[in-house]
Design an enzyme around this catalytic site. Structure first.
Site, PDB file in Angstrom:
ATOM      1  N   GLU A  66       0.888  -1.109   0.178  1.00  0.00           N
ATOM      2  CA  GLU A  66       0.014   0.079   0.095  1.00  0.00           C
ATOM      3  C   GLU A  66       0.953   1.442   0.161  1.00  0.00           C
ATOM      4  OE1 GLU A  66      -3.664  -2.409   1.240  1.00  0.00           O
ATOM      5  OE2 GLU A  66      -1.633  -2.332   2.098  1.00  0.00           O
ATOM      6  N   THR A  67       0.334   2.280  -0.507  1.00  0.00           N
ATOM      7  CA  THR A  67       0.751   3.718  -0.565  1.00  0.00           C
ATOM      8  C   THR A  67      -0.294   4.529  -0.014  1.00  0.00           C
ATOM      9  OG1 THR A  67       2.300   3.158  -2.355  1.00  0.00           O
ATOM     10  CG2 THR A  67       1.883   5.773  -1.706  1.00  0.00           C
TER      11      THR A  67
END
Length: 304
Positions: A66-67
């Site tokens: 994830e970002t």
């Protein structure tokens, strides 16, 4: 296990150097004090001008599970709008990216309380400095869980190449929620958990159909303790496995509360990522009188 995709270990070892020439992407590893451990997350602190397509493209190029993107902020009130993207899609809530973002902000604006408005709801986070490391504690939305049906569990067991005999009868299969859904399966032996080798496509398709973020696989270290080893397949995010999953840890805290295993405020410990070579420590505080779960971990910056 199919080999047509990467695990988050691969992404952590070889991070993208330049996800977007005009956007600064910070890189942190959460739930560890060692950059070689934990779960890497991208963090974009100034994403107000980015649309969904660009955020997804940045997340895909960064390549971590994830970002996180800060898409609005009120610095004086220490309140921020936060969105999360895996390499494949937006995710309603991500625990390790929340911890990473909170530590990134604390390193710039000082420790204290933060509020994140996420697609899953309001998430309050406290940040502190302890033994030279920045740590964050997130408070989840109200958590709950419900039993998983036998036919559904059997389908998952086939994808995992596990049998009913492998499961711990004291910890029944549940669908647990603390911002998004996770299937919780408890296995009897550490050896079976360590030997995880699953059908990526079959589990991906089932998770996509059911709307699960991860399958949270746990093994209780002793019957009189709330200490667990955990592994989290994450094929719907485009990676084989997550080395530290704060959202699943929060959901698991709600699961333990639902089962009645918590009769007074307690702290559970999840050791995750060990079998991937990225050991992580997640601390889960559970109160029988509060449906919200608190998850604590450190985070450290990674070199570009």
């Amino acid at each position: 296990m199919t080999n047509h995709t990467t695990s988050s270990t691969d992404s952590a070892t070889h991070p993208a150097a330049h996800a977007d020439a005009d956007v600064e992407v910070l890189r942190y590893s959460a739930f560890t004090t060692d950059p070689a451990g934990g779960n890497p997350a991208g963090v974009v602190l100034d994403a107000e001008a980015l649309d969904d397509t660009r955020m997804l493209a940045i997340a895909a190029e960064v390549g971590y599970s994830e970002t996180a993107f800060v898409t609005a902020h009120d610095t004086a009130a220490r309140r921020y709008r936060l969105r999360y993207f895996s390499p494949r899609a937006e995710v309603a809530f991500c625990g390790h990216a929340t911890i990473a973002t909170a530590v990134a902000l604390a390193s710039r604006t000082g420790t204290g309380e933060l509020v994140f408005d996420t697609p899953a709801g309001e998430i309050r986070v406290s940040t502190t400095r302890q033994d030279g490391s920045l740590r964050a504690t997130l408070t989840s939305v109200p958590a709950h869980s419900r039993p998983a049906g036998d036919a559904l569990v059997d389908t998952v067991l086939r994808a995992l190449d596990w049998s009913r005999a492998d499961l711990d009868p004291q910890l029944p299969p549940h669908i647990a929620f603390a911002g998004n859904d996770h299937l919780v399966l408890a296995v009897r032996s550490r050896e079976r958990l360590a030997a995880l080798d699953y059908d990526f496509d079959a589990l991906h398709d089932l998770m996509r159909e059911r709307g699960w973020t991860t399958v949270h696989l746990v093994q209780r270290q002793a019957p009189d303790r709330l200490d667990f080893h955990a592994r989290d397949p994450f094929p719907v995010g485009g990676v084989v496995e997550d080395p530290a999953t704060g959202a699943a840890a929060a959901a698991f805290g709600g699961y333990l509360r639902t089962l009645g295993l918590v009769t007074e405020p307690v702290r559970a410990h999840l050791r995750q990522g060990e079998d991937m070579g990225r050991p992580s420590d997640l601390y889960v505080d559970i109160d029988p009188d509060d449906a919200r779960i608190r998850v604590t971990g450190a985070a450290v910056p990674l070199a570009d």
